[in-house]
Scaffold this motif. Structure first.
Motif, PDB file in Angstrom:
ATOM      1  N   ASN A 268       0.776  -1.247   0.000  1.00 56.43           N
ATOM      2  CA  ASN A 268       0.000   0.000   0.000  1.00 56.43           C
ATOM      3  C   ASN A 268       0.806   1.296   0.000  1.00 56.43           C
ATOM      4  O   ASN A 268       0.217   2.350  -0.209  1.00 56.43           O
ATOM      5  CB  ASN A 268      -0.929   0.029   1.214  1.00 56.43           C
ATOM      6  N   PRO A 269       2.106   1.290   0.279  1.00 55.82           N
ATOM      7  CA  PRO A 269       2.813   2.568   0.367  1.00 55.82           C
ATOM      8  C   PRO A 269       2.638   3.431  -0.896  1.00 55.82           C
ATOM      9  O   PRO A 269       2.729   2.924  -2.010  1.00 55.82           O
ATOM     10  CB  PRO A 269       4.269   2.165   0.559  1.00 55.82           C
ATOM     11  N   ARG A 270       2.413   4.707  -0.658  1.00 53.11           N
ATOM     12  CA  ARG A 270       2.175   5.686  -1.724  1.00 53.11           C
ATOM     13  C   ARG A 270       0.934   5.340  -2.545  1.00 53.11           C
ATOM     14  O   ARG A 270      -0.152   5.757  -2.222  1.00 53.11           O
ATOM     15  CB  ARG A 270       3.404   5.855  -2.617  1.00 53.11           C
ATOM     16  N   SER A 271       1.114   4.518  -3.592  1.00 52.13           N
ATOM     17  CA  SER A 271      -0.019   4.188  -4.446  1.00 52.13           C
ATOM     18  C   SER A 271      -0.743   2.959  -3.902  1.00 52.13           C
ATOM     19  O   SER A 271      -0.156   2.138  -3.206  1.00 52.13           O
ATOM     20  CB  SER A 271       0.477   3.906  -5.859  1.00 52.13           C
ATOM     21  N   ARG A 272      -2.007   2.840  -4.265  1.00 51.98           N
ATOM     22  CA  ARG A 272      -2.776   1.671  -3.831  1.00 51.98           C
ATOM     23  C   ARG A 272      -2.257   0.414  -4.528  1.00 51.98           C
ATOM     24  O   ARG A 272      -1.597   0.511  -5.563  1.00 51.98           O
ATOM     25  CB  ARG A 272      -4.251   1.878  -4.209  1.00 51.98           C
ATOM     26  N   PRO A 273      -2.553  -0.762  -3.982  1.00 48.00           N
ATOM     27  CA  PRO A 273      -2.163  -1.995  -4.677  1.00 48.00           C
ATOM     28  C   PRO A 273      -2.696  -1.980  -6.110  1.00 48.00           C
ATOM     29  O   PRO A 273      -3.784  -1.448  -6.364  1.00 48.00           O
ATOM     30  CB  PRO A 273      -2.852  -3.088  -3.855  1.00 48.00           C
ATOM     31  N   SER A 274      -1.935  -2.534  -7.039  1.00 43.08           N
ATOM     32  CA  SER A 274      -2.369  -2.463  -8.424  1.00 43.08           C
ATOM     33  C   SER A 274      -2.085  -3.771  -9.151  1.00 43.08           C
ATOM     34  O   SER A 274      -1.199  -4.530  -8.782  1.00 43.08           O
ATOM     35  CB  SER A 274      -1.643  -1.319  -9.134  1.00 43.08           C
ATOM     36  N   ASN A 275      -2.860  -3.984 -10.195  1.00 45.57           N
ATOM     37  CA  ASN A 275      -2.678  -5.179 -11.014  1.00 45.57           C
ATOM     38  C   ASN A 275      -1.574  -4.970 -12.043  1.00 45.57           C
ATOM     39  O   ASN A 275      -1.260  -3.847 -12.421  1.00 45.57           O
ATOM     40  CB  ASN A 275      -3.981  -5.518 -11.741  1.00 45.57           C
ATOM     41  N   MET A 276      -1.033  -6.062 -12.506  1.00 47.00           N
ATOM     42  CA  MET A 276       0.022  -6.013 -13.514  1.00 47.00           C
ATOM     43  C   MET A 276      -0.562  -5.679 -14.899  1.00 47.00           C
ATOM     44  O   MET A 276      -1.737  -5.911 -15.153  1.00 47.00           O
ATOM     45  CB  MET A 276       0.722  -7.371 -13.554  1.00 47.00           C
ATOM     46  N   LYS A 277       0.295  -5.113 -15.760  1.00 47.23           N
ATOM     47  CA  LYS A 277      -0.142  -4.725 -17.101  1.00 47.23           C
ATOM     48  C   LYS A 277       0.753  -5.364 -18.163  1.00 47.23           C
ATOM     49  O   LYS A 277       1.974  -5.444 -17.982  1.00 47.23           O
ATOM     50  CB  LYS A 277      -0.069  -3.197 -17.280  1.00 47.23           C
ATOM     51  N   LEU A 278       0.155  -5.704 -19.278  1.00 49.73           N
ATOM     52  CA  LEU A 278       0.884  -6.413 -20.339  1.00 49.73           C
ATOM     53  C   LEU A 278       1.841  -5.491 -21.094  1.00 49.73           C
ATOM     54  O   LEU A 278       1.443  -4.430 -21.578  1.00 49.73           O
ATOM     55  CB  LEU A 278      -0.113  -6.995 -21.342  1.00 49.73           C
ATOM     56  N   VAL A 279       3.112  -5.885 -21.210  1.00 52.44           N
ATOM     57  CA  VAL A 279       4.064  -5.071 -21.982  1.00 52.44           C
ATOM     58  C   VAL A 279       4.802  -5.846 -23.069  1.00 52.44           C
ATOM     59  O   VAL A 279       5.476  -5.234 -23.904  1.00 52.44           O
ATOM     60  CB  VAL A 279       5.094  -4.355 -21.061  1.00 52.44           C
ATOM     61  N   ALA A 280       4.704  -7.155 -23.058  1.00 55.66           N
ATOM     62  CA  ALA A 280       5.319  -7.928 -24.147  1.00 55.66           C
ATOM     63  C   ALA A 280       4.610  -9.271 -24.224  1.00 55.66           C
ATOM     64  O   ALA A 280       4.210  -9.828 -23.209  1.00 55.66           O
ATOM     65  CB  ALA A 280       6.811  -8.144 -23.886  1.00 55.66           C
ATOM     66  N   HIS A 281       4.426  -9.783 -25.437  1.00 59.26           N
ATOM     67  CA  HIS A 281       3.747 -11.075 -25.553  1.00 59.26           C
ATOM     68  C   HIS A 281       4.299 -11.833 -26.750  1.00 59.26           C
ATOM     69  O   HIS A 281       5.103 -11.306 -27.521  1.00 59.26           O
ATOM     70  CB  HIS A 281       2.235 -10.868 -25.681  1.00 59.26           C
ATOM     71  N   GLY A 282       3.890 -13.066 -26.864  1.00 62.38           N
ATOM     72  CA  GLY A 282       4.308 -13.878 -28.004  1.00 62.38           C
ATOM     73  C   GLY A 282       5.783 -14.252 -27.981  1.00 62.38           C
ATOM     74  O   GLY A 282       6.383 -14.516 -29.018  1.00 62.38           O
ATOM     75  N   LEU A 283       6.379 -14.268 -26.787  1.00 68.31           N
ATOM     76  CA  LEU A 283       7.795 -14.629 -26.713  1.00 68.31           C
ATOM     77  C   LEU A 283       7.923 -16.153 -26.721  1.00 68.31           C
ATOM     78  O   LEU A 283       7.155 -16.844 -26.056  1.00 68.31           O
ATOM     79  CB  LEU A 283       8.419 -14.060 -25.431  1.00 68.31           C
ATOM     80  N   PRO A 284       8.898 -16.665 -27.463  1.00 66.40           N
ATOM     81  CA  PRO A 284       8.976 -18.127 -27.583  1.00 66.40           C
ATOM     82  C   PRO A 284       9.334 -18.815 -26.273  1.00 66.40           C
ATOM     83  O   PRO A 284      10.068 -18.270 -25.455  1.00 66.40           O
ATOM     84  CB  PRO A 284      10.093 -18.330 -28.619  1.00 66.40           C
TER      85      PRO A 284
END
Ligand code: HEM
Ligand code: SF4
Ligand code: SF4
Ligand code: SF4
Ligand code: SF4
Lengths: 357, 402
Positions: A268-284
């Protein structure tokens, strides 16, 4: 069959009090503050004036009785016979004798256990079962961890990141490994291939149908026998049905890929808990060392180390500089698949005129 | 004595390179010492997985007398290729809260495990279980009985209350606002029947963190996240504050404490040596306490916030737990009893109303928070929301809508 003599005691979790070092028992609930004399070592001071030093070390994660016994030897020698594990598979040795710290570090490192993982380091990776032990994985978990942690070795032992960095990996989209500053998660890229020969005898059909989050599974008849089918257009390749029914074969040596997500934060420090976000896909899924995944993780960490401000977690850094710049500085390509199209997707869109050029 | 001989595992051997401890080297060492053929079998099958990029385990049903859960069965799908790995089940053991061990107790587990199983062990799984990996069905009961006589019990699997997790807590953390270890022990002991016998719509997880730093990852990863907090003012040690400013400088204080407070609750005083915290603005995020560890401490009126409904992906996607009880004091056993009573209501309602394979967060989403609160007898409060609804379509009984 021999008569069973022993009556089970349903005792619940193992009682903890006797598992604590005497100095910890004595100062339970009395701790005043802590500092870190060096990376990998915590120093806690009690209101009673007592002090303890804790040395933290990385492990193989999948360990053996031999490895655990050796760690017990260290604890017997320096910590009155007590030790502790962390949720990220590190091991911690607490002593009330400061002079024990240096020899303990030396001994652990000589045994191959790196000392670190405290403060602003890259912590050991949380992970799942993989090919070693789960029944639905598309990749191995222990191997990915070993490959990535080899590259993170120095960052584990230093505290040079803007804030702590937690990593995780998961071997199917169920993601038992969890969310983290950087999470590597398997991505199924094709709808399940159905093994009609075994489906009727292995799977409970109604619960398989019910498992699908988008109602893509329908009953059908194949060769005169009841079976299931998947409406490919609807299927979001989540693999949930495979967990319920092994005949819904989702894993594929080539089409099971890996994806990278960032910015998961549970604290919880500073920002609230957050979900992960997609930044790369289709990696072998490139055994044995997953070089494409390792390269992307390394470039994200490099950019964060350079651009993050003190105390900013990876996701907070990305939020401050903006996602446009995040993709610039990490060199990762942004594409249309990074725009959410599942439930409540529009709340993740930019509903403002706030734009960075 | 004949030397124990492993089969070639070229794919796995590359995982022995590099500085991080290698699990493969660990397994090989174990096999070389014990000659336990299960270890060789599992290495062979794992190597085959690396070669073909597919997994080869399937489930089944393995259990111990009187229990319906706690052992994850694993049968090889290719026993003809790897007969030594034909059966390789995992026993989930509930560890001591906080994962603290005496070497005496741990060595006992290790000895029993080596006697009955493969000797491969995971300390610990993501749920916190002590996982004994690689036992055959005919050894399961003896293995469990030997452990159980020493006070160890099975954890949950399937549609059960799962093994709990707790942070290091008051054992070694100055931030802990309640006794996470004791609460973990008491709550999970109360729910023992639900841990051992699947009788719920799906899994239910408890995690206990002593403060908002949430080291047990409760909010993201548990249905019932118990987070330590306080109600009164942050305790300030004035002397330590001025020492901090002297040592780190005003710029550091400004840039890393004052401007990082999410609610702008901290002000620098005119004297340049002290700060004022407007506690009514503070959301107890923990940031300033983490940075000024010596100078600031949680308040004295301590307890917990309960957040309900966190879970991982399957099947609606990630959900974070949300506040259901903003504050509950947690000073003594009576307070823990009250907590358990409340959870009992929630689990009852969920067990009655959830669809198959539905976590409590999904049930709340489907039936609506209003109905959930009514069902468990709680009043709606502003701490539960970021903001009131902005969706105009809603229905309330005439007498209440006015
Ligand atoms: C047969 C299927 C599955 C297997 C073999 C499996 C295996 C595991 C294992 C071994 C762990 C660590 C357990 C421990 O620490 O005690 C775990 C954790 C977890 N599993 Fe699974 N899993 C399965 C299905 C699922 C499903 C269907 C979900 C759906 C959401 C799921 C979500 C999770 C989560 C969220 C965790 C982390 C728990 C936590 O942090 O509290 N798993 N799983
Ligand atoms: S992430 Fe998927 S494959 Fe990996 S352990 Fe969890 S359920 Fe199994
Ligand atoms: S993979 Fe997911 S979306 Fe596709 S059919 Fe299976 S459960 Fe449905
Ligand atoms: S959650 Fe809070 S109390 Fe618990 S170990 Fe972490 S910082 Fe300490
Ligand atoms: S705990 Fe967080 S919200 Fe409260 S004063 Fe400190 S930084 Fe601000």
């Amino acid at each position: 069959m021999a008569k069973r003599e022993y009556n089970t005691v349903e005792s619940g979790p193992r009682a903890f009090w006797d598992m604590l070092h005497p100095t910890i028992q004595k100062n339970y609930g009395q701790w005043k503050y802590h500092d870190r004399p060096r990376p990998g070592v915590l120093h806690h001071v009690s209101k009673t004036g007592d002090e303890v030093w804790t040395v933290k070390a990385g492990t193989h994660r999948q360990v053996t009785v031999d490895i655990a016994r050796r760690l017990c030897d260290v604890a017997d020698k320096y910590c009155a016979g007590f030790l502790r594990w962390t949720v990220r598979n590190n091991v911690e040795f607490t002593t009330d004798v400061e002079a024990n710290v240096a020899p303990m570090i030396e001994e652990l490192e000589a045994m191959g256990h790196p000392v670190g993982g405290t403060g602003n380091s890259v912590a050991a990776m949380a992970h799942t079962q993989g090919w070693l032990h789960c029944d639905i994985p598309a990749t191995d978990a222990s191997g990915v961890v070993k490959s990535i942690m080899d590259l993170m070795y120095d960052e584990f032992k230093q505290e040079e990141m803007p804030n702590r960095v937690k990593l995780s990996t998961s071997c199917c989209e169920i993601n038992c490994g969890g969310q983290a500053d950087i999470a590597i998660v398997v991505q199924h890229t094709r709808p399940p291939r159905i093994n009609h020969d075994i489906l009727a005898t292995t799977c409970e059909m109604p619960s398989t149908v019910a498992r699908c989050p988008v109602a893509a599974i329908r009953p059908t008849t194949v060769n005169g026998k009841p079976s299931l089918m998947v409406v490919d257009e609807k299927c979001i390749c989540c693999g949930a049905c495979f967990g319920a029914c092994p005949a819904m074969e989702i894993n594929h040596p080539e089409y099971s890929k890996l994806a990278i997500w960032i910015g998961g934060k549970n604290s919880n420090p500073r920002s609230r808990p957050s979900n992960m976000k997609l930044v790369a896909h289709g990696l072998p899924n490139n055994v044995n060392r997953w070089p494409e995944v390792a390269e992307k993780v390394t470039s994200i960490l490099k950019a964060y180390k350079e651009g993050g401000r003190d105390w900013e977690r990876v996701g907070e850094w990305a939020d401050r500089i903006g996602w446009k710049k995040f993709f610039e500085v990490t060199g990762l390509p942004f594409d249309k698949y990074m725009i959410d199209n599942y439930r409540h997707a529009r709340t993740s869109f930019n509903q403002s005129a706030h734009i960075r050029f | 004595m004949a030397e124990n001989k492993l089969n070639p595992t070229p794919n796995l051997d590359t995982l022995e390179e590099g500085p991080w401890p290698s699990f493969i080297s660990g397994f090989k060492e174990l096999y070389n010492r014990t000659g336990n053929t299960m270890v060789r079998g599992v290495l062979d099958q794992l190597n085959y997985s690396y070669e073909t990029r597919m997994g080869y385990w399937k489930g089944g049903v393995v259990g111990v007398h009187g229990y319906g859960a706690g052992i994850i069965s694993r049968y090889s799908m290719v026993p003809e290729l790897f007969p030594e790995a034909k059966e390789f089940h995992t026993m989930r053991i509930q560890p001591p809260p906080g994962l603290h061990y005496s070497t005496k107790a741990l060595r006992e587990v290790l000895d029993i495990w080596e006697k009955h199983g493969s000797g491969i062990i995971s300390m610990h799984g993501q749920t916190g279980n002590l996982q004994l990996q690689g036992v055959t069905q005919d050894k399961v009961q003896e293995l469990f009985d030997d452990l159980n006589q020493l006070g160890w019990d099975l954890g949950g699997a399937g549609a059960t209350v799962r093994t709990g997790a707790s942070c290091v807590g008051q054992a070694r953390c100055e931030m802990a606002c309640y006794d996470t270890l004791k609460m973990h022990e008491k709550v999970l002991t109360y729910f023992t029947d639900l841990v051992h016998r699947p009788q719920l719509p799906y899994k239910a997880k408890f995690k206990f963190s002593g403060c908002g730093n949430d080291c047990a990852n409760a909010i993201q990863r548990s249905d019932y996240a118990v987070i330590g907090t306080w109600k009164d003012d942050i305790q300030v040690d004035e002397a330590e504050v001025s020492k901090f400013i002297e040592e780190r400088g005003i710029a550091y204080l400004t840039n890393n404490v004052i401007t990082r407070c999410p609610t702008n609750a901290i002000e620098m005083n005119e004297d340049g040596k002290s700060i004022t915290i407007n506690n009514s603005d503070c959301v107890r995020c923990m940031h300033c306490l983490n940075v000024m560890n010596k100078a600031l401490s949680p308040g004295n009126e301590r307890g917990v916030s309960l957040l309900v409904g966190g879970k991982g992906h399957l099947k609606v996607g990630n959900m974070l737990g949300s506040v259901i009880v903003p504050f509950m004091k947690m000073d003594d056993d009576d307070d823990i009893e009250k907590f358990i009573d409340l959870i009992d209501e929630m689990i009852d309602y969920w067990a009655e109303n959830a669809l198959d394979h539905e976590r409590v967060g999904e049930t709340i989403e489907r039936v609506g928070m209003q109905q959930f609160l009514d069902a468990v007898g709680l009043e709606a409060t502003p701490e539960m929301v970021l903001q009131p609804r902005d969706n105009p379509y809603f229905k309330a009984p005439y007498e209440e809508a006015g």
